[in-house]
Design a protein around this motif. Sequence first.
Motif, PDB file in Angstrom:
ATOM      1  N   ASP A 680       0.840  -1.192   0.000  1.00 53.66           N
ATOM      2  CA  ASP A 680       0.000   0.000   0.000  1.00 53.66           C
ATOM      3  C   ASP A 680       0.876   1.244   0.000  1.00 53.66           C
ATOM      4  OD1 ASP A 680      -2.247  -1.598   0.104  1.00 53.66           O
ATOM      5  OD2 ASP A 680      -2.293  -1.630   2.299  1.00 53.66           O
ATOM      6  N   VAL A 681       0.452   2.239  -0.794  1.00 54.00           N
ATOM      7  CA  VAL A 681       1.226   3.476  -0.944  1.00 54.00           C
ATOM      8  C   VAL A 681       0.283   4.652  -0.700  1.00 54.00           C
ATOM      9  CG1 VAL A 681       2.638   4.901  -2.465  1.00 54.00           C
ATOM     10  CG2 VAL A 681       2.780   2.402  -2.606  1.00 54.00           C
ATOM     11  N   LEU A 682       0.675   5.532   0.206  1.00 57.72           N
ATOM     12  CA  LEU A 682      -0.036   6.769   0.461  1.00 57.72           C
ATOM     13  C   LEU A 682       0.826   7.922  -0.040  1.00 57.72           C
ATOM     14  CD1 LEU A 682      -2.654   7.860   1.866  1.00 57.72           C
ATOM     15  CD2 LEU A 682      -1.196   8.388   3.822  1.00 57.72           C
ATOM     16  N   LEU A 683       0.321   8.667  -1.031  1.00 59.13           N
ATOM     17  CA  LEU A 683       1.102   9.704  -1.714  1.00 59.13           C
ATOM     18  C   LEU A 683       0.508  11.072  -1.407  1.00 59.13           C
ATOM     19  CD1 LEU A 683       3.387  10.402  -3.703  1.00 59.13           C
ATOM     20  CD2 LEU A 683       1.747  10.141  -5.553  1.00 59.13           C
ATOM     21  N   THR A 711       5.095  -3.340   4.489  1.00 60.36           N
ATOM     22  CA  THR A 711       3.764  -3.459   3.888  1.00 60.36           C
ATOM     23  C   THR A 711       3.149  -2.117   3.514  1.00 60.36           C
ATOM     24  OG1 THR A 711       2.707  -3.420   6.060  1.00 60.36           O
ATOM     25  CG2 THR A 711       3.309  -5.585   5.144  1.00 60.36           C
ATOM     26  N   PHE A 712       3.805  -1.050   3.880  1.00 59.39           N
ATOM     27  CA  PHE A 712       3.202   0.262   3.641  1.00 59.39           C
ATOM     28  C   PHE A 712       4.289   1.276   3.337  1.00 59.39           C
ATOM     29  CE2 PHE A 712       0.710   4.034   4.270  1.00 59.39           C
ATOM     30  CZ  PHE A 712      -0.577   3.642   3.948  1.00 59.39           C
ATOM     31  N   THR A 713       3.995   2.195   2.408  1.00 59.33           N
ATOM     32  CA  THR A 713       4.923   3.253   2.007  1.00 59.33           C
ATOM     33  C   THR A 713       4.214   4.594   2.089  1.00 59.33           C
ATOM     34  OG1 THR A 713       6.131   1.797   0.501  1.00 59.33           O
ATOM     35  CG2 THR A 713       6.375   4.151   0.159  1.00 59.33           C
ATOM     36  N   VAL A 714       4.827   5.506   2.797  1.00 57.72           N
ATOM     37  CA  VAL A 714       4.348   6.889   2.856  1.00 57.72           C
ATOM     38  C   VAL A 714       5.281   7.722   1.979  1.00 57.72           C
ATOM     39  CG1 VAL A 714       3.820   8.858   4.320  1.00 57.72           C
ATOM     40  CG2 VAL A 714       3.427   6.548   5.167  1.00 57.72           C
ATOM     41  N   ALA A 715       4.728   8.379   0.982  1.00 59.57           N
ATOM     42  CA  ALA A 715       5.544   9.127   0.013  1.00 59.57           C
ATOM     43  C   ALA A 715       4.919  10.493  -0.223  1.00 59.57           C
ATOM     44  CB  ALA A 715       5.662   8.361  -1.300  1.00 59.57           C
ATOM     45  N   PRO A 734      -3.062  20.736  -0.370  1.00 60.10           N
ATOM     46  CA  PRO A 734      -2.489  19.396  -0.518  1.00 60.10           C
ATOM     47  C   PRO A 734      -3.559  18.375  -0.903  1.00 60.10           C
ATOM     48  CG  PRO A 734      -2.790  19.890   1.782  1.00 60.10           C
ATOM     49  CD  PRO A 734      -3.196  21.131   1.056  1.00 60.10           C
ATOM     50  N   THR A 735      -3.144  17.314  -1.573  1.00 60.87           N
ATOM     51  CA  THR A 735      -4.021  16.223  -1.975  1.00 60.87           C
ATOM     52  C   THR A 735      -3.348  14.903  -1.615  1.00 60.87           C
ATOM     53  OG1 THR A 735      -4.988  17.507  -3.774  1.00 60.87           O
ATOM     54  CG2 THR A 735      -5.177  15.121  -3.920  1.00 60.87           C
ATOM     55  N   VAL A 736      -4.140  13.966  -1.153  1.00 62.29           N
ATOM     56  CA  VAL A 736      -3.633  12.653  -0.734  1.00 62.29           C
ATOM     57  C   VAL A 736      -4.295  11.589  -1.592  1.00 62.29           C
ATOM     58  CG1 VAL A 736      -3.379  11.028   1.166  1.00 62.29           C
ATOM     59  CG2 VAL A 736      -3.279  13.478   1.614  1.00 62.29           C
ATOM     60  N   LEU A 737      -3.477  10.723  -2.206  1.00 64.45           N
ATOM     61  CA  LEU A 737      -3.957   9.579  -2.982  1.00 64.45           C
ATOM     62  C   LEU A 737      -3.478   8.297  -2.316  1.00 64.45           C
ATOM     63  CD1 LEU A 737      -3.468  10.548  -6.743  1.00 64.45           C
ATOM     64  CD2 LEU A 737      -5.525  10.711  -5.360  1.00 64.45           C
ATOM     65  N   PHE A 738      -4.341   7.282  -2.354  1.00 68.22           N
ATOM     66  CA  PHE A 738      -4.009   5.989  -1.772  1.00 68.22           C
ATOM     67  C   PHE A 738      -4.017   4.932  -2.863  1.00 68.22           C
ATOM     68  CE2 PHE A 738      -5.351   1.994   0.349  1.00 68.22           C
ATOM     69  CZ  PHE A 738      -4.227   1.824   1.138  1.00 68.22           C
ATOM     70  N   PHE A 739      -2.900   4.210  -3.007  1.00 74.43           N
ATOM     71  CA  PHE A 739      -2.752   3.152  -4.007  1.00 74.43           C
ATOM     72  C   PHE A 739      -2.776   1.812  -3.268  1.00 74.43           C
ATOM     73  CE2 PHE A 739      -0.840   6.924  -5.699  1.00 74.43           C
ATOM     74  CZ  PHE A 739      -1.170   6.922  -7.050  1.00 74.43           C
ATOM     75  N   PRO A 740      -3.898   1.062  -3.330  1.00 73.56           N
ATOM     76  CA  PRO A 740      -3.935  -0.234  -2.632  1.00 73.56           C
ATOM     77  C   PRO A 740      -2.916  -1.203  -3.202  1.00 73.56           C
ATOM     78  CG  PRO A 740      -6.136   0.504  -3.262  1.00 73.56           C
ATOM     79  CD  PRO A 740      -5.164   1.391  -3.970  1.00 73.56           C
ATOM     80  N   CYS A 741      -2.623  -2.213  -2.425  1.00 73.45           N
ATOM     81  CA  CYS A 741      -1.527  -3.116  -2.788  1.00 73.45           C
ATOM     82  C   CYS A 741      -1.829  -3.894  -4.060  1.00 73.45           C
ATOM     83  CB  CYS A 741      -1.264  -4.065  -1.608  1.00 73.45           C
ATOM     84  SG  CYS A 741      -0.011  -5.319  -1.937  1.00 73.45           S
ATOM     85  N   ASN A 742      -2.889  -4.688  -4.042  1.00 76.27           N
ATOM     86  CA  ASN A 742      -3.184  -5.548  -5.189  1.00 76.27           C
ATOM     87  C   ASN A 742      -4.259  -4.974  -6.094  1.00 76.27           C
ATOM     88  OD1 ASN A 742      -1.354  -7.529  -4.323  1.00 76.27           O
ATOM     89  ND2 ASN A 742      -2.868  -8.358  -2.882  1.00 76.27           N
ATOM     90  N   LYS A 744      -4.203  -1.610  -7.812  1.00 70.34           N
ATOM     91  CA  LYS A 744      -3.680  -0.291  -8.191  1.00 70.34           C
ATOM     92  C   LYS A 744      -4.648   0.474  -9.095  1.00 70.34           C
ATOM     93  CE  LYS A 744       0.211  -0.847  -6.022  1.00 70.34           C
ATOM     94  NZ  LYS A 744       0.557  -0.044  -4.835  1.00 70.34           N
ATOM     95  N   ASP A 745      -5.552  -0.245  -9.739  1.00 70.27           N
ATOM     96  CA  ASP A 745      -6.519   0.434 -10.588  1.00 70.27           C
ATOM     97  C   ASP A 745      -7.632   1.085  -9.793  1.00 70.27           C
ATOM     98  OD1 ASP A 745      -7.311  -2.097  -9.804  1.00 70.27           O
ATOM     99  OD2 ASP A 745      -8.677  -2.352 -11.497  1.00 70.27           O
ATOM    100  N   LEU A 746      -7.722   0.768  -8.488  1.00 67.16           N
ATOM    101  CA  LEU A 746      -8.755   1.352  -7.634  1.00 67.16           C
ATOM    102  C   LEU A 746      -8.148   2.406  -6.719  1.00 67.16           C
ATOM    103  CD1 LEU A 746     -10.735  -1.879  -6.680  1.00 67.16           C
ATOM    104  CD2 LEU A 746     -11.209  -0.262  -8.525  1.00 67.16           C
ATOM    105  N   THR A 747      -7.408   3.309  -7.312  1.00 69.91           N
ATOM    106  CA  THR A 747      -6.796   4.386  -6.532  1.00 69.91           C
ATOM    107  C   THR A 747      -7.879   5.287  -5.954  1.00 69.91           C
ATOM    108  OG1 THR A 747      -4.879   4.317  -7.983  1.00 69.91           O
ATOM    109  CG2 THR A 747      -5.148   6.270  -6.627  1.00 69.91           C
ATOM    110  N   VAL A 748      -7.701   5.676  -4.673  1.00 69.91           N
ATOM    111  CA  VAL A 748      -8.713   6.427  -3.947  1.00 69.91           C
ATOM    112  C   VAL A 748      -8.116   7.763  -3.543  1.00 69.91           C
ATOM    113  CG1 VAL A 748     -10.360   6.399  -2.040  1.00 69.91           C
ATOM    114  CG2 VAL A 748      -9.628   4.249  -3.083  1.00 69.91           C
ATOM    115  N   LYS A 749      -8.933   8.812  -3.662  1.00 66.48           N
ATOM    116  CA  LYS A 749      -8.530  10.153  -3.232  1.00 66.48           C
ATOM    117  C   LYS A 749      -9.103  10.442  -1.851  1.00 66.48           C
ATOM    118  CE  LYS A 749      -8.956  15.030  -4.534  1.00 66.48           C
ATOM    119  NZ  LYS A 749      -9.543  15.983  -5.494  1.00 66.48           N
ATOM    120  N   TYR A 750      -8.293  10.996  -0.996  1.00 68.67           N
ATOM    121  CA  TYR A 750      -8.741  11.349   0.352  1.00 68.67           C
ATOM    122  C   TYR A 750      -9.811  12.436   0.256  1.00 68.67           C
ATOM    123  CZ  TYR A 750      -8.421  12.573   5.324  1.00 68.67           C
ATOM    124  OH  TYR A 750      -8.686  12.809   6.652  1.00 68.67           O
TER     125      TYR A 750
END
Length: 944
Positions: A680-683, A711-715, A734-742, A744-750
């Motif tokens: 999981d990646v939080l950008l 298991t998690f990356t904060v970027a 600021p804007t926060v996007l979350f990229f789930p692990c498996n 990636k096509d279901l990216t979610v915006k905070y």
Amino acid sequence: MSECRGRGGGGGSNSSDNPEGEGGGGPKGSGSVSPAGAAASSEGRLRRGLRGASLMARRRPELLCGAVALGCALLFALKFTCSRAKDVIIPAKPPVSFFSSRSPVLDLFQGQLDSAELVRRDSEVVLLFFYAPWCGQSIAARAEIEQAASRLSDQVLFVAINCWWNQGKCRKQKHFFYFPVIHLYHRSFGPIEYKGPMSAVYIEKFVRRVMKPLLYIPSQSELLDFLSNYEPGVLGYFEFSGSPQPPGYLTFFTSALHSLKKDYLGTIRFGVITNKHLAKLVSLVHSGSVYLHRHFNTSLVFPREVMNFTAENIYKWASENQETLFRWLQPHGGKSLLLNNELKKGPALFLFIPFDPLAERHPLLDEITEVALEYNNCRGDQVVERLLQHLRRMEAPVFQSLAPELPAPLPDVQLMAASPCCNTVVLPQGPALSRTHNVCELCVNQTVGGTKPSSVSMPQCSFFEMAAALDSFYLKEQTFYHVVSGSIECSNFLTSYSPFSYYTACCRTISRGMASFTGSEQDVFTAPAITFSSLKKSCEATAPSSIPHIEENRYHFPEVGLTSTTFTGLSCRTNKTLNIYLLDSNLFWLYAERLGAPSSAPVKEFATIVDVKEESHYILDPEQALMKFTLESFIQNFSVLYSPLKRHLTGSNSAQFPSRHLITEVTTDTFWEVTLRKQDVLLLYYTKWCGFCPSLNHIFIQLARLLPEDTFTVARIDVSQNDLPWEFMVDRLPTVLFFPCNRKDLTVKYPGDLPITLPNLLRFILHHSDPASAPQDFDISPPTQECVQNEAVLQREHISHVENTMQKLRSEMSSLRRTQEKVEGRLFSARRDGHRLLRRQRALEQQHRLLRRHSQKLQALYVQKARELQELASASETPLPEHTWLKILLATMERELEGQGGAKESAPLEKAHPNHSKLPGDTPPPSTTSSTLASERKQENRTD
């Protein structure tokens, strides 16, 4: 000097003669004391002290020596004070020679402008270099001026003048705002200011243009060279047979110098023709005619019957009607709107090429000219086609000098090139596109004997035969990969479809310095002339199967699948017409690096397209050589509706950020690598100018400490320094996007309306993360019977809870339906009432309009009656003469009637009183008086 008095502000009168005090010229009590007035007052006091000292010396001689010493000390102090009141100015150091004594440049380092004028009158062409010794640009240009002077010192006089020495005439008469300044004089014409790059080759090129502003055209080939040049050309026809200086020639010569004076780039070229047969080719018949050549629009002849034949008018006429294929840009390096003004005109193609102004031939520039001519040739003009053929023919001598063993004779080559049974195929030299490639001429041949292109003789062939030959050639294409050599290898091969059909393939490997085989009209090989360049790095040995197929490289080799007709006139068939600009990469490579060129390129050649309106920026692959067919492919791919070009993204250097950190810094190059990780990646999107973004740093640092790194990356990414694909750009910070692990096509915006806090971020992550993505580092034991029963009970309870929830939802839905029906009924009644009110409103509006119309009529009637009353009042105030006479007549008649009535009444009275006589002073009786008054009032009323 007068600085001391000038700064004191007072007069110079003696203070002993000034009864108003020690001010020295100012009013009493003004408080301003000048140094001269103070000195005069001090001298007066000194004289009075000396008289007292002489009297004291007679009485006490021992004090005389002390008084003298005190007076000397006072005089010394006074003199020191007056000297300090003056301004102290250090005189400037005398100037020294700026150029060495062995330099071919005449250095007038004391600013002797009159000496420069004297030597200028005695020379035909003079270059004046005005400099300031302290100016860094003047110091940098000194070596370039010396280099240009060393090559042209026998023809041009180079004079350098120090225009900063304050005692020199140049400083007093010239007022330059910048240094250095270069002025050129051609005899009495000038000054012609040079504003180009301070480079020796550019300065020499400009000086040679001033020395020879007209280009002599003696033959047809040179005429074609002149007309096919990318710069607009002006030709003048003058017959020198009858006169050494025909009429109008000096004016035409001056117009060429005037063009250089107005445009230091020398955009317009001037040529002169003396042969009447050559002049007829450009529609010039009479001597003294001037012709302006234009590639796509109709060429013009100077209208002498409309404009006066002067140098200014010729240049004005040529500059207003000129037609340019592309434009050279020379930014001066400071703040300028040059590029901004050009980008506002539309999409721009910037070409950075190494340019030598003194070179006689520029093969790459000829290719670019050919591309520009084909790109803008919308009507298929025959003159343009003729010039294109001439440009292609110019490449033949270069290739023949490099490959003198060319066996094919020219006539046969022309026939083979024109034959529909031949096709040109380009093969790459290695697995990737390089600056060397093989060119094969493939021809259908039904006999085995022919092995040369000249011997191929088949007047007609079908498309299927050519297609079969191409398919067979593709199967054996790896046979034709050779090293760079100057020989042509020809081979016959059997086709794959018929045992009686053969094809002949003659291949040769050419490089950038070798031109294509060209005939007088058509080319044998369509690959243009290119300059040789080594590969950036050595190619690794690969298996033959790794060589790309020829049909898979249409974007690397535009000739494959593309014809010249699809590119000809492309500017008129697209809404994205390009303006072409050229820059010298030897001077302006820094601009190319900022536009995406590699800083360590072995050859400084670069092409990029910038479209400000669409916010698009494309670059030509640096691995591809800048040549004709790659440039045409680049332009075609940009011009199509759905362009296959990828937008160039600029970003920060990822090497400047540490690899191991709590918060990963993402750049354009590492964006996909970070976001597509198996975790999981939080950008966080931020910029340095965002004031709210720094306040979130401590929240993301705490979040990175709480979550596991494996298991998690904060970027985070600075979007002001790093471009991203359009689908990943944001419109607020600021804007926060979350990229789930498996997923990636279901990216979610905070959510934007949710405060960015640590608990909210944790809930957001836990809600959208994939539980199955968490690693299981322990063994799972089989479940027990009790665990299964408990799980079943939990499931039944969960099912019952879900059923109850569904029942509640159904009841809520039914209540909602009933509420909806009630709301719909109310809406229907409200809508009906609304229609009724609307009809009533319309009726009221109609009545209102009628009342308004009636009110307007009444108002008009009222105005009319008021006007009539005013007329009657004015008429009553001014009675007519007829009314006055009528009034007098009525009064007379009434008086007569009253007289008759009075006589009848007086008769009985006289009878009753016969003895009573009327005296003169008696008054009439009251009744008579009242009746008279009443009659007068009646008369007045009748008159009114």
